[in-house]
Write a protein that holds these residues in place. Structure first.
Motif, PDB file in Angstrom:
ATOM      1  N   ASN A 568      24.341 -19.026 -25.373  1.00 20.57           N
ATOM      2  CA  ASN A 568      23.122 -18.295 -25.747  1.00 20.57           C
ATOM      3  C   ASN A 568      22.745 -18.616 -27.190  1.00 20.57           C
ATOM      4  N   GLN A 573      18.519 -15.490 -24.227  1.00 20.53           N
ATOM      5  CA  GLN A 573      19.045 -15.031 -22.944  1.00 20.53           C
ATOM      6  C   GLN A 573      18.276 -13.838 -22.382  1.00 20.53           C
ATOM      7  N   GLU A 576      22.524 -10.866 -18.024  1.00 18.85           N
ATOM      8  CA  GLU A 576      23.794 -11.437 -17.610  1.00 18.85           C
ATOM      9  C   GLU A 576      24.108 -11.017 -16.184  1.00 18.85           C
ATOM     10  N   GLY A 596      25.868  -8.387 -14.898  1.00 16.80           N
ATOM     11  CA  GLY A 596      27.088  -8.658 -15.645  1.00 16.80           C
ATOM     12  C   GLY A 596      27.025  -8.008 -17.012  1.00 16.80           C
ATOM     13  N   GLY A 597      27.901  -8.451 -17.893  1.00 13.41           N
ATOM     14  CA  GLY A 597      27.881  -7.960 -19.270  1.00 13.41           C
ATOM     15  C   GLY A 597      28.062  -6.460 -19.347  1.00 13.41           C
ATOM     16  N   ASN A 665      31.887 -14.348 -14.565  1.00 13.17           N
ATOM     17  CA  ASN A 665      31.209 -13.269 -15.288  1.00 13.17           C
ATOM     18  C   ASN A 665      31.381 -13.457 -16.786  1.00 13.17           C
ATOM     19  N   PRO A 666      30.315 -13.591 -17.553  1.00 14.53           N
ATOM     20  CA  PRO A 666      28.941 -13.567 -17.054  1.00 14.53           C
ATOM     21  C   PRO A 666      28.405 -14.957 -16.718  1.00 14.53           C
ATOM     22  N   MET A 668      24.987 -16.435 -17.711  1.00 15.92           N
ATOM     23  CA  MET A 668      23.828 -16.093 -18.529  1.00 15.92           C
ATOM     24  C   MET A 668      22.592 -16.691 -17.893  1.00 15.92           C
ATOM     25  N   THR A 669      21.575 -15.864 -17.702  1.00 11.68           N
ATOM     26  CA  THR A 669      20.343 -16.410 -17.131  1.00 11.68           C
ATOM     27  C   THR A 669      19.304 -16.518 -18.223  1.00 11.68           C
ATOM     28  N   ALA A 674      20.484 -21.063 -15.474  1.00 19.01           N
ATOM     29  CA  ALA A 674      21.565 -20.068 -15.422  1.00 19.01           C
ATOM     30  C   ALA A 674      22.860 -20.813 -15.694  1.00 19.01           C
ATOM     31  N   THR A 677      29.675 -18.781 -17.897  1.00 13.66           N
ATOM     32  CA  THR A 677      30.417 -18.950 -19.146  1.00 13.66           C
ATOM     33  C   THR A 677      31.857 -18.450 -19.093  1.00 13.66           C
TER      34      THR A 677
END
Lengths: 683, 683
Positions: A568, A573, A576, A596-597, A665-666, A668-669, A674, A677
């Motif tokens: 990111n 970002q 997540e 996520g996150g 997880n996550p 990142m989108t 996407a 990570t």
């Protein structure tokens, strides 16, 4: 295989038939004598005659062929009797005897021995620990339920894993005049299980609907496969005991079967078109009405003589995610011609408290044309005529055989006979609106079920890697697998020391992320094993030094270190995502996608699908809350990519049966990509 | 005021009594003759005698005093009869006549006229459009329900807004031998409403529980106030028709009352300790059992002779958020002494299929000591003795009068008599486990209810500003109000032109935000009226120029422009919150707090409370999902600040009844502060 001799045997042996009226073997013989017209051979070592019938010491002594043996002797003797039956070429046995896996380790051993024998033998066995089986046409009752509970003929089959519930339900059904085609107490399922029984009932012309009480399954995939085939022809309605964690614990303590939780069963039922009910009373209503109703629309018409009844019914429809038909002007105008001016012509159609049977008839004739399910509410008021109204409703039904009409007759003494009249004429008759609504909801879900199709799944040409490790794989060791699977991941390089780190950072660049490498520490951040957002060499050196210190200080078992790019980079970002998989003991891989996150644990927003992923699973995911959140945050392309990742993960789980869980997880989108990570594979 | 003459009248006049057996006035007279021992005066202009009783032309012709008048004449004549009754010093009238607001505008006019008259008169009126009222001790039935539906005496009162449901439920109750203390068809509530009737029943010693069917309320706050008082002494159970939007629309079309949606009623019921049920069958079970059961614990014991029954009951408890008691070693050891070794000694306690009445008794004696609610499952099996088991259960109950024992007898013909025995002995008796669980859930919520306390609310010393504007207030014009209210907001300055802008930016600094000022454009960003993240004078000038261009281009009606500080200066923001308020037509202000920003619409996570905010509302908010999300994102201080804002907003809404809605969205939360950045007040 052909099960006709199980349900239409020409002769039945009762092994363990007894002269002692308190014994199970006596009740079974009595029930058979009352209900069965074929030859009965009581088998008992010590008696010549039981209940007026000649008895034999062993099945081998019987000269005539025997189709079915009912075995009710102590557990220890069952295996040798089964061997005898096999020699006598008996095709089916129902083992009533208890004392097997449900009663502890020695029972379990007896059961395993029987299983071993059955692998190479031809005889097919129901039970042990079964209450028996019942057929109503041709008739036999080979159970030890109370002879006063007399099951009558009907078009619903009932398979139950609980004998006690079976006898309670049959008793209640007898009182309420609900009929059955076949009733099977499936017992410990040493051989024949629910899934196979579904297959048998699929082609049984006497069975129009199948109801199940189940607590656990040995082979979930087989159940799904067979249920899908059955669902093409007739509805299956299942009450699953032990859905809650608390209930599963209770189920475990009383049967041998381990049960899993809610999600996997709900997904399996959805996938296979099984109508899932939560309570015995619901199951009961489906037993009565499922064979006779076809619901293809979720838009309902309500005709009522009580405004309040219409309101409550509408609330119930709304809670069940069903709708009211919007009436056309034509219909409204037709209604206006036959109804008083105070009537409400909009659905719910309130034909007023003084509604005569004729008024019901005229209103119903008009709305029948819509060909939608009709709930008819009748509340006994001053001038109401319950029986006459029931008769008019039956008339309408006669003229429209396939039209689902669901009368709800509120009240007590005044409407009892009318309800009986409706039921005797093949119509449902409910006491409360929510009962009708529950039936419509269930049968609508079934009525619009289509077997799964796997276009997207088959289109995904991912080469699925073979995961050979038996250990957990965290970090880069897992990343390589996802890389092979075609999932977009952050760049990462392993290193052991300062020199390798300097080489690594040349590949990765800044900003970067430093992590310890370990296949045993799942939550690296929690032990201080992660440094984020490193911007330059000075920070990098400091970060590595501090990481090494943490490792020494806490005696962490590590395999080295890993350097990752910082995905990111410029705070671009959006959200997540977490993508994961879990292998369910009964049904195999579940694929999960969620927030996520920091929101992952707080909101617990995720969607699960059962592998393999079907087109309609994808469609449902798109329309789910989490699907919409992802759509809003990223572009179409990213969304499709995530769906593709789900399919790939599903294939990875299917090809590598030793993988228990996967956590990515996550992910990142960003607006147009996407990137995964962090990675974990639990073997 | 004293309502004793309504329920214990010494004499009743029936205005509109009729000789025609098809007329309502005839049925009422007949019901009274059967049930009432006081003096009856039929009133009819054209007859000397009805059903063997001397009739009078007018109430004024009657020499004796009259306590209660039942009026069943055409709507047009009701007002003048009421005036006559008032002159005759009749204390109470029940108006049966229909044709008022439920039937359109001319009826509404008649109803308004009656209301006007009642404002200055002493007579108290139930109805119009009522089915009548029933008392069982002393007895009278002043309704036109079918004389075959004979309500029996019991300790439950029933108030219904739907006459048809009332007669259906009374008919069913008669069949099921459920008794009532009083039954009131409340009608259009021109005078006496549910809230006042609650007050009357509060001190009625014959009433142990109050059940309600309602569709709408005129004065929600009065209902809450009275319900809280009643809840201190006896449970109220309410079925609210028209909770769903669809159902509300249906209710609207059949009565005069407008209904609101789910949230406000749920909050009102929670606030006042009212047990809310969704279905008639639930209401029915509460009618039977609510006066006799006290539930103070959410930990339940299950004693069962059927494993499957225990499993399903446990699932139902889990779904209702109830628990199983964890049995102590002492209890387990006691149980082990009386139960067979195969029995399951852990809750659910499975006393096995061959359980004798004595075994039930022994197990129940042991678990009674826990003083927790007990669900007793009985499934009729081979050797079961239903009646004898019911007797043992009743014995246990006799020894522990306050112990909630809830038998569930599964089955049909075999257990019918046992269920009847239990009910005749003051015990519940359910057919299905979920019925017992629903009763426990409802009575537990009631049993642990405490009236609201307002410590935090009273501690908040905010000086609440008076909002004089009748227009909507958006942006700075709303901000000043929230500033006065003590809510922390971003700095902002209004300006009209370039020169003022340059002055403004000296106060605000960079980065800053430029917006159009308008009290008619609610969503400024959507019309391009917002420029975010302006970093320097050059960008500022460009932004202002582009804003002016947008205004011209789209002919936007604006009051000028506004310059704000950029609250999230260094991207340190955690989450965005929205804080809002809505004035509910029935219950007054609702305060809502939820996720703001992009998640607001996607996740729809928010929590509502009814003003004024009580301590337990705050507590519940803290334990809610959104409360936890905020706790996780910000420090304690920030959380408390937000709670304080909710209280202030509640006070603002209470003091300014013209405010319809408030939107503060977003409030940006940082680790140690929360700042509101956009504001709307809808007047």
């Amino acid at each position: 295989m052909d099960f006709s001799r199980l349900f239409s045997p020409e002769s039945i042996a009762v092994v363990g038939a007894s002269r002692d009226p308190g014994k199970i073997g006596s009740v079974i013989l009595k029930n058979l004598r009352i209900t069965y017209r074929g030859k009965i051979f009581p088998i008992n070592l010590n008696t010549e005659e039981i209940q007026g019938i000649k008895a034999y010491k062993k099945v081998s002594e019987v000269k005539d062929p025997i189709d079915l043996a009912i075995i009710s002797i102590p557990a220890e003797g069952v295996l040798s009797v089964l061997k005898e039956c096999e020699r006598k070429k008996i095709k089916f046995a129902i083992v009533i005897s208890a004392g097997f896996k449900e009663s502890g380790s020695s029972g379990l051993k007896l059961e395993e021995d029987i299983k071993k024998f059955l692998k190479t033998s031809k005889i097919r066995v129901i039970g042990p620990n079964s209450l028996g089986a019942i057929n109503t046409s041709p008739s036999y009752n080979a159970t030890f339920i109370d002879p006063n509970s007399k099951p009558i003929e009907g078009r619903t089959a009932f398979i139950s894993q609980s004998g006690a519930l079976l006898s309670a339900i049959v008793d209640d059904a007898t009182l309420e005049k609900i009929g059955f085609s076949k009733i099977i107490s499936i017992g410990n399922e040493v051989d024949v299980d629910e899934a196979e029984m579904l297959n048998v009932l699929l082609n049984d012309e006497k069975t129009g609907a199948i109801t199940l009480y189940m607590e656990g399954l040995e082979d979930g995939q087989k159940f799904i496969k067979n249920a899908i085939e059955v669902a093409k022809k007739k509805p299956i309605i299942a009450l699953k005991g032990g859905k809650s964690k608390m209930g599963a614990a209770a189920a475990e303590s009383h049967t041998g079967s381990l049960t899993d939780n809610n999600t996997s069963y709900d997904l399996a039922f959805k996938k296979s078109g099984v109508i899932s009910v939560d309570n015995i009373d619901d199951l009961f209503n489906f037993m009565r009405d499922a064979p006779n109703l076809k619901i293809k629309s979720d838009e309902i018409v309500i005709v009522t003589n009580a405004g309040g009844g219409g309101v409550i019914t509408t609330d119930a429809l709304s809670a069940a995610n069903l709708k009211l038909v919007k009436l056309s002007n034509n219909i409204i105008s037709e209604l206006s011609k036959v109804l008083p001016k105070e009537a409400s012509l909009h659905n719910p159609i309130d034909i007023l408290g003084d509604a005569t049977p004729e008024r019901y008839k005229e209103a119903l004739e008009i709305v029948s044309k819509l060909n939608k399910p009709i709930i008819v509410i009748f509340s006994p008021q001053e001038t109401s005529l319950p029986i006459e109204t029931a008769k008019e409703i039956s008339e309408i039904r006669l003229q429209n055989r396939d039209l689902p009409i669901l009368p709800v007759f509120l009240g007590g003494a005044r409407i009892e006979k009318a309800k009986r009249y409706l039921r005797e004429n093949g119509l449902p008759a409910y006491s409360y609106p929510n009962e009708a609504v529950d039936i419509i909801r269930g049968l609508y879900v079934y009525g619009t079920f289509t077997p799964p199709v796997y276009t997207a799944y088959n289109k995904n040409k991912t080469k699925v890697p073979k995961v050979s490790s038996k250990e957990n794989l965290f970090g880069l060791s897992a990343k390589t697998i996802f890389d092979k699977l075609g999932i977009r991941t952050v760049s990462g390089v392993p290193f052991k020391n300062e020199a390798e780190l300097q080489k690594a950072v040349k590949k990765i660049g800044y900003p970067c992320v430093l992590k310890i490498a370990s296949n045993s520490i799942a939550h690296k951040a929690e032990v201080g094993g992660v440094v984020l957002g490193i911007k330059n060499n000075e920070e990098l050196k400091k970060a590595f030094a501090s990481l090494k210190a943490k490792v020494n200080e806490n005696h962490l078992k590590i395999n080295g270190y890993e350097l990752y790019e910082h995905a990111n980079k410029d705070n671009r970002q959006n959200i997540e995502i977490l993508l994961g998989a879990h292998r369910d003991r009964q049904f195999g891989p579940l694929i999960g996608i969620g927030l996520g996150g920091e929101y992952a644990n707080l909101l617990n927003e995720s969607e699960f699908v059962l592998a393999p992923i079907a087109d309609k699973d994808i469609n449902e995911f798109k329309n789910s809350k989490i699907g919409k959140i992802i759509s809003a945050a990223a572009k179409h392309k990213v969304f499709d990519e995530l769906v593709d990742y789900m399919i790939s993960l599903s294939k990875l789980m299917e090809s590598n049966p030793q993988i228990k869980d996967i956590d990515i997880n996550p992910i990142m989108t960003f607006e147009d990509e996407a990137i995964a990570t962090d990675f974990k594979i639990y073997n």
